[in-house]
Enzyme design. Structure first.
Site, PDB file in Angstrom:
ATOM      1  N   TYR A  72       1.092  -0.865   0.152  1.00  0.00           N
ATOM      2  CA  TYR A  72       0.412   0.277   0.290  1.00  0.00           C
ATOM      3  C   TYR A  72       0.528   1.262  -0.201  1.00  0.00           C
ATOM      4  CZ  TYR A  72      -4.048   2.663   1.170  1.00  0.00           C
ATOM      5  OH  TYR A  72      -5.061   3.884   0.897  1.00  0.00           O
ATOM      6  N   PHE A 124      -6.286  20.418 -25.038  1.00  0.00           N
ATOM      7  CA  PHE A 124      -6.760  19.264 -24.830  1.00  0.00           C
ATOM      8  C   PHE A 124      -7.996  18.935 -24.467  1.00  0.00           C
ATOM      9  CE2 PHE A 124      -7.651  14.734 -23.799  1.00  0.00           C
ATOM     10  CZ  PHE A 124      -7.638  14.082 -25.272  1.00  0.00           C
ATOM     11  N   ASP A 125      -9.176  18.105 -25.125  1.00  0.00           N
ATOM     12  CA  ASP A 125      -9.772  18.336 -24.740  1.00  0.00           C
ATOM     13  C   ASP A 125     -10.434  18.458 -22.949  1.00  0.00           C
ATOM     14  OD1 ASP A 125      -9.603  16.663 -27.002  1.00  0.00           O
ATOM     15  OD2 ASP A 125     -12.060  15.493 -26.364  1.00  0.00           O
ATOM     16  N   ASP A 215       2.409  19.689 -20.805  1.00  0.00           N
ATOM     17  CA  ASP A 215       1.047  18.519 -20.970  1.00  0.00           C
ATOM     18  C   ASP A 215       1.539  18.184 -21.496  1.00  0.00           C
ATOM     19  OD1 ASP A 215      -0.974  17.358 -21.764  1.00  0.00           O
ATOM     20  OD2 ASP A 215      -2.630  18.537 -21.984  1.00  0.00           O
ATOM     21  N   ALA A 217       1.722  13.905 -22.705  1.00  0.00           N
ATOM     22  CA  ALA A 217       1.720  12.913 -23.333  1.00  0.00           C
ATOM     23  C   ALA A 217       2.384  12.529 -24.282  1.00  0.00           C
ATOM     24  CB  ALA A 217      -0.116  13.268 -23.882  1.00  0.00           C
ATOM     25  N   LYS A 258       0.190   7.245 -23.629  1.00  0.00           N
ATOM     26  CA  LYS A 258       0.727   7.477 -25.054  1.00  0.00           C
ATOM     27  C   LYS A 258       1.987   6.634 -25.406  1.00  0.00           C
ATOM     28  CE  LYS A 258      -3.473   9.656 -25.080  1.00  0.00           C
ATOM     29  NZ  LYS A 258      -3.292  11.309 -24.201  1.00  0.00           N
ATOM     30  N   HIS A 450     -19.892  13.417 -28.307  1.00  0.00           N
ATOM     31  CA  HIS A 450     -19.703  12.869 -28.875  1.00  0.00           C
ATOM     32  C   HIS A 450     -19.628  11.134 -28.951  1.00  0.00           C
ATOM     33  CE1 HIS A 450     -16.253  14.187 -26.493  1.00  0.00           C
ATOM     34  NE2 HIS A 450     -15.495  12.893 -27.475  1.00  0.00           N
TER      35      HIS A 450
HETATM   36  C1  LIG Z   1      -4.834  11.746 -23.884  1.00  0.00           C
HETATM   37  C2  LIG Z   1      -4.695  13.232 -23.739  1.00  0.00           C
HETATM   38  C3  LIG Z   1      -5.079  13.413 -22.094  1.00  0.00           C
HETATM   39  C4  LIG Z   1      -5.989  12.920 -21.332  1.00  0.00           C
HETATM   40  O1  LIG Z   1      -4.596  12.176 -20.664  1.00  0.00           O
HETATM   41  P1  LIG Z   1      -6.118  10.680 -20.542  1.00  0.00           P
HETATM   42  O2  LIG Z   1      -5.200   9.720 -19.413  1.00  0.00           O
HETATM   43  O3  LIG Z   1      -6.635   9.937 -22.008  1.00  0.00           O
HETATM   44  O4  LIG Z   1      -6.660  11.226 -18.817  1.00  0.00           O
HETATM   45  C5  LIG Z   1      -4.101  15.088 -21.488  1.00  0.00           C
HETATM   46  N1  LIG Z   1      -4.002  15.667 -22.581  1.00  0.00           N
HETATM   47  C6  LIG Z   1      -3.358  15.036 -23.936  1.00  0.00           C
HETATM   48  C7  LIG Z   1      -2.682  16.139 -24.952  1.00  0.00           C
HETATM   49  C8  LIG Z   1      -3.851  13.579 -23.900  1.00  0.00           C
HETATM   50  O5  LIG Z   1      -3.077  13.502 -25.242  1.00  0.00           O
END
Ligand SMILES: *Cc1c(COP(=O)(O)O)cnc(C)c1O
Length: 458
Positions: A72, A124-125, A215, A217, A258, A450
């Protein structure tokens, strides 16, 4: 003869996929209310819905699963992740989270408040939603070239420094919690940000005493582009480039689905101990104790190993050249695609593709359905449905680009699969003039419509 480029891996385990018939697909897509998210995965032959969490782990990652420490608190798996993050990005502090948006939720809980402004390249969304949910405003400061699908500019993910400075200059510092730079910029088509731009954004941020968040990813794909496209970096190792990139960020959020090539996972990295302590409270509330944050020990092990593999040049070259292989085939067939090719996906310009369909009938969604019917290939609409309605007027928001994205999972498909996809797209392109009817909405949710939307043919 010059030896052709070839993949830097061989295949140890395989998964069969079902090649359906057109009649089957006609029925399935109707049953799915013409929403590709509603399809069962075995109704899809080649799945290019997303590159998120869909990659193939390596033999070393699978071995790491067995070595996972499920304690844990204080698990060795946590320390494996911590050491890797320190080594690659230079951060002394980090928190594991179950995915990227969870990292955003935890960090923004500390930093973002009502009325704030968050400038950056195209958000990103999930990032946007986590900002707007807190009644703050994301401000898109991406360079103008990004909004023209046929402009071959090299670093279309770059932040426009003038647009950024306008925001910083005209607002009090207390309203700007940080600047966010997304590497690569997913929402503008997987486009990279140059090292020079990262450096310039950071020095402007410091001039105004504001923090920078990456950000991250697809940080490794971004580093590959810097190495192959930016002067002065061609002889540097990807790892050195990554280290330099992160000199220009005070903190990072990461979707490990990613470039860490795992099926689930994320984290936050920071230099500030104070911020780490504040964020720890929210991590414990939302994710789990600070040494596991919603991840199993085995997941943290695979993630740490994946981060190391994700920056190997041979891996990155194989990956990005495969995406470009598909993009080039489509260009050769005359299909309108966004250039330069993105790192993780090829984006087909649906407005230029389906000229008989008005935008009110959702061109990119119509195209995605046609491609599925043609070959069982699942892409995704990055257009009007995704853009949602204007929160005030409730009118459709028509984005600058109406795209169908074909995202390539990491280490999953061969170039024969890419040939198949390109042929399927080309067949739809050849009969584009016979496609005269788009889609209309039967049901939609108020936000993020969507995912659950239901449609029928016009
Ligand atoms: C996928 C992504 C996110 C969100 O990550 P999740 O693992 O899907 O929650 C944030 N920013 C970027 C640029 C992404 O491609």
């Amino acid at each position: 003869m010059k030896l052709p480029f070839s993949e830097s891996f061989r295949i140890k385990a395989v998964e069969t996929i079902y090649r359906s018939t057109r009649e089957e697909r006609e029925k399935w897509i109707r049953d799915a209310k013409f929403n590709l998210f509603n399809l069962k995965s075995n109704q899809v032959f080649i799945d290019l819905l997303t590159d998120s969490g869909t990659g193939a782990m390596s033999d070393k990652q699978w071995s790491e699963l067995m070595l996972g420490d499920e304690s844990y608190a204080g698990a060795s798996s946590y320390y494996k992740m911590k050491d890797t993050i320190k080594d690659l990005f230079g951060y002394d502090y980090f928190l594991p989270t179950h995915q990227g948006r969870a990292a955003e939720n935890v960090l923004f809980s500390v930093l973002v408040k009502e009325g704030d402004l968050v400038p950056g390249n195209t958000h990103f969304d999930t990032t946007k939603v986590h900002i707007e949910y807190r009644k703050a405003l994301p401000i898109d400061c991406t360079v103008n070239e990004a909004f023209d699908s046929s402009n071959n500019h090299t670093f279309k993910g770059n932040v426009d420094l003038q647009k950024l400075e306008d925001v910083l200059k005209n607002n009090p510092k207390s309203k700007i919690p940080f600047i966010i730079v997304t590497v690569t910029c997913n929402s503008s088509g997987g486009q990279p940000v140059s090292m020079q731009n990262l450096k310039d954004v950071y020095s402007m941020a410091k001039k105004y005493d504001i923090s920078v968040l990456f950000d991250s990813a697809r940080f490794a794909e971004n580093a590959y582009y810097i190495k192959t496209l930016e002067k002065g970096y061609e002889d540097k190792a990807v790892k050195e480039i990554v280290s330099e990139m992160f000199l220009y960020a005070d903190m990072m959020t990461m979707s490990s689905k990613k470039d860490a090539i795992v099926n689930m996972g994320g984290f936050i990295g920071f230099h500030s101990e104070d911020l780490f302590k504040k964020a720890s409270v929210f991590n414990i509330m939302y994710e789990g104790y600070i040494t596991y944050g919603g991840l199993s020990g085995r997941d943290m092990n695979a993630l740490a190993q994946g981060l190391k593999e994700g920056i190997e040049f041979d891996y990155l070259e194989t990956r990005i050249k495969q995406v470009a292989y598909l993009g080039q085939k489509l260009l050769d067939y005359g299909v309108p695609v966004l250039v330069p090719f993105g790192g993780h996906a090829i984006f087909v310009d649906a407005t230029r593709f389906l000229q008989n369909i008005p935008k009110e009938e959702f061109q990119a969604q119509t195209l995605s359905i046609e491609l599925y019917l043609e070959g069982g290939v699942r892409g995704v609409e990055i257009g009007t449905l995704l853009a949602d309605r204007d929160p005030l007027t409730r009118e459709n928001r028509y984005p600058d680009l109406e795209l169908m994205r074909l995202a390539i999972p990491r280490r999953v498909y061969t170039n024969n699969h890419m040939d198949y996809v390109a042929a399927a797209v080309s067949n739809v392109y050849d009969r584009r003039n016979t496609i005269n009817k788009g889609m209309k909405i039967l049901y939609e949710a108020p936000i993020m419509r969507h995912f659950t939307i239901e449609l029928e043919r016009c």
